[in-house]
Design a protein around this motif. Structure first.
Motif, PDB file in Angstrom:
ATOM      1  N   UNK A  16      28.831  47.480  32.452  1.00  0.00           N
ATOM      2  CA  UNK A  16      28.436  46.088  32.669  1.00  0.00           C
ATOM      3  C   UNK A  16      27.559  45.952  33.904  1.00  0.00           C
ATOM      4  N   UNK A  17      26.837  44.869  33.953  1.00  0.00           N
ATOM      5  CA  UNK A  17      25.966  44.607  35.094  1.00  0.00           C
ATOM      6  C   UNK A  17      26.778  44.615  36.387  1.00  0.00           C
ATOM      7  N   UNK A  18      26.210  45.189  37.415  1.00  0.00           N
ATOM      8  CA  UNK A  18      26.916  45.276  38.690  1.00  0.00           C
ATOM      9  C   UNK A  18      27.074  43.897  39.331  1.00  0.00           C
ATOM     10  N   UNK A  19      28.253  43.684  39.885  1.00  0.00           N
ATOM     11  CA  UNK A  19      28.544  42.503  40.692  1.00  0.00           C
ATOM     12  C   UNK A  19      28.893  43.052  42.064  1.00  0.00           C
ATOM     13  N   UNK A  20      27.992  42.915  43.005  1.00  0.00           N
ATOM     14  CA  UNK A  20      28.139  43.610  44.283  1.00  0.00           C
ATOM     15  C   UNK A  20      28.814  42.755  45.354  1.00  0.00           C
ATOM     16  N   UNK A  21      29.992  43.183  45.812  1.00  0.00           N
ATOM     17  CA  UNK A  21      30.654  42.522  46.928  1.00  0.00           C
ATOM     18  C   UNK A  21      30.005  42.954  48.239  1.00  0.00           C
ATOM     19  N   UNK A  22      30.486  42.412  49.354  1.00  0.00           N
ATOM     20  CA  UNK A  22      29.928  42.824  50.646  1.00  0.00           C
ATOM     21  C   UNK A  22      30.015  44.344  50.820  1.00  0.00           C
ATOM     22  N   UNK A  34      34.174  45.188  39.299  1.00  0.00           N
ATOM     23  CA  UNK A  34      35.045  44.412  38.421  1.00  0.00           C
ATOM     24  C   UNK A  34      35.947  43.468  39.213  1.00  0.00           C
ATOM     25  N   UNK A  35      36.519  43.963  40.313  1.00  0.00           N
ATOM     26  CA  UNK A  35      37.390  43.127  41.134  1.00  0.00           C
ATOM     27  C   UNK A  35      36.586  41.997  41.768  1.00  0.00           C
ATOM     28  N   UNK A  36      35.411  42.299  42.265  1.00  0.00           N
ATOM     29  CA  UNK A  36      34.561  41.255  42.840  1.00  0.00           C
ATOM     30  C   UNK A  36      34.191  40.221  41.784  1.00  0.00           C
ATOM     31  N   UNK A  37      33.826  40.669  40.587  1.00  0.00           N
ATOM     32  CA  UNK A  37      33.456  39.749  39.505  1.00  0.00           C
ATOM     33  C   UNK A  37      34.634  38.872  39.088  1.00  0.00           C
ATOM     34  N   UNK A  38      35.869  39.365  39.270  1.00  0.00           N
ATOM     35  CA  UNK A  38      37.060  38.583  38.926  1.00  0.00           C
ATOM     36  C   UNK A  38      37.316  37.467  39.925  1.00  0.00           C
ATOM     37  N   UNK A  39      36.675  37.521  41.085  1.00  0.00           N
ATOM     38  CA  UNK A  39      36.836  36.482  42.098  1.00  0.00           C
ATOM     39  C   UNK A  39      36.951  37.065  43.482  1.00  0.00           C
ATOM     40  N   UNK A  40      36.009  36.716  44.329  1.00  0.00           N
ATOM     41  CA  UNK A  40      36.024  37.200  45.710  1.00  0.00           C
ATOM     42  C   UNK A  40      37.292  36.718  46.414  1.00  0.00           C
ATOM     43  N   UNK A  80      39.720  37.498  50.214  1.00  0.00           N
ATOM     44  CA  UNK A  80      39.823  38.222  51.482  1.00  0.00           C
ATOM     45  C   UNK A  80      40.909  39.294  51.447  1.00  0.00           C
ATOM     46  N   UNK A  81      41.740  39.301  50.413  1.00  0.00           N
ATOM     47  CA  UNK A  81      42.747  40.346  50.238  1.00  0.00           C
ATOM     48  C   UNK A  81      42.251  41.528  49.425  1.00  0.00           C
ATOM     49  N   UNK A  82      40.928  41.585  49.188  1.00  0.00           N
ATOM     50  CA  UNK A  82      40.323  42.735  48.511  1.00  0.00           C
ATOM     51  C   UNK A  82      39.773  43.686  49.562  1.00  0.00           C
ATOM     52  N   UNK A  83      40.113  44.952  49.441  1.00  0.00           N
ATOM     53  CA  UNK A  83      39.565  45.968  50.324  1.00  0.00           C
ATOM     54  C   UNK A  83      38.711  46.896  49.476  1.00  0.00           C
ATOM     55  N   UNK A  84      37.394  46.709  49.585  1.00  0.00           N
ATOM     56  CA  UNK A  84      36.447  47.465  48.775  1.00  0.00           C
ATOM     57  C   UNK A  84      36.121  48.794  49.458  1.00  0.00           C
ATOM     58  N   UNK A  85      36.219  49.868  48.706  1.00  0.00           N
ATOM     59  CA  UNK A  85      35.855  51.177  49.243  1.00  0.00           C
ATOM     60  C   UNK A  85      34.470  51.554  48.738  1.00  0.00           C
ATOM     61  N   UNK A  86      33.649  52.009  49.631  1.00  0.00           N
ATOM     62  CA  UNK A  86      32.293  52.457  49.305  1.00  0.00           C
ATOM     63  C   UNK A  86      32.178  53.917  49.714  1.00  0.00           C
ATOM     64  N   UNK A  87      31.834  54.786  48.787  1.00  0.00           N
ATOM     65  CA  UNK A  87      31.595  56.185  49.115  1.00  0.00           C
ATOM     66  C   UNK A  87      32.836  56.958  49.489  1.00  0.00           C
ATOM     67  N   UNK A  88      33.976  56.602  48.946  1.00  0.00           N
ATOM     68  CA  UNK A  88      35.226  57.289  49.270  1.00  0.00           C
ATOM     69  C   UNK A  88      35.867  57.835  48.002  1.00  0.00           C
ATOM     70  N   UNK A  89      35.089  58.491  47.157  1.00  0.00           N
ATOM     71  CA  UNK A  89      35.592  58.928  45.859  1.00  0.00           C
ATOM     72  C   UNK A  89      36.807  59.836  46.006  1.00  0.00           C
TER      73      UNK A  89
END
Length: 195
Positions: free
Chosen positions: A170-176, A36-42, A44-53
């Protein structure tokens, strides 16, 4: 006792919440909040967490303490926050004035198969009991618009906001997904050298 399921569209809600974000730093919880955050607009102040539930709020706490002059928001889901429920206690004790924990609450564990969790658990009440000085419950877009300036706050925090969204996928919007890239880009955004 069941809770009322929200009706807000998650993508539109996140986009509206992050509009005119200025220097806001955003830590995302696992899965859909990241999309959702990526879809709102990429940014550089976004810190995406992957696998850190369960870890987003603690990462946000560390960032807020390390960057007290910058507003920080943790944008996560209800299931992920329930996995790290104790983090709300730690945040309340540390009292970072610049931190907002925003939980997208659809009453389901959406990332693991939509198991129903909307059986009366009220994280806003838990946050209040933990000692958050500011607790808000939002269920409409007017509430999102009114709350947006709160994200810029550097004092009187931490803040907790439960945003009642509709269940859906919703459809996934995948950031880096490259953790080193995300880390280095975020460090550069904060003005730190990257080696």
């Amino acid at each position: 006792m069941s809770q009322t399921i929200g009706s807000l569209d998650r993508r539109e809600t996140v986009k509206a919440l992050l509009a005119d974000r200025k220097d806001l730093l955003v830590v995302t919880g696992l899965g859909s909040p990241t999309y959702d955050v990526f879809a709102a607009g990429e940014h550089s102040g976004n810190f995406y967490l992957w696998g850190a539930m369960g870890g987003a709020t603690m990462v946000g706490l560390g960032l807020a303490l390390a960057q007290p002059g910058r507003p920080v928001v943790v944008l996560t889901g209800d299931g992920e926050q329930l996995m790290g429920l104790g983090s709300l206690l730690t945040v309340a004790v540390r009292k970072p004035g610049n931190l907002t924990v925003a939980v997208l609450d659809n009453g389901h564990f959406g990332e693991t198969g939509m198991q129903h969790t909307g059986r009366g658990v009220r994280m806003d009440v838990i946050a209040e009991g933990a000692g958050f000085p500011s607790v808000t419950d939002i269920s409409d877009m007017d509430g999102i618009s009114a709350y947006r300036p709160e994200l810029q706050g550097l004092g009187e925090g931490p803040r907790f906001v439960r945003i009642k969204i509709a269940p859906g996928n919703p459809e996934r919007a995948l950031p880096p997904r490259d953790g080193v890239f995300v880390k280095n880009r975020f460090r550069e955004h904060l003005g730190f050298p990257v080696k």
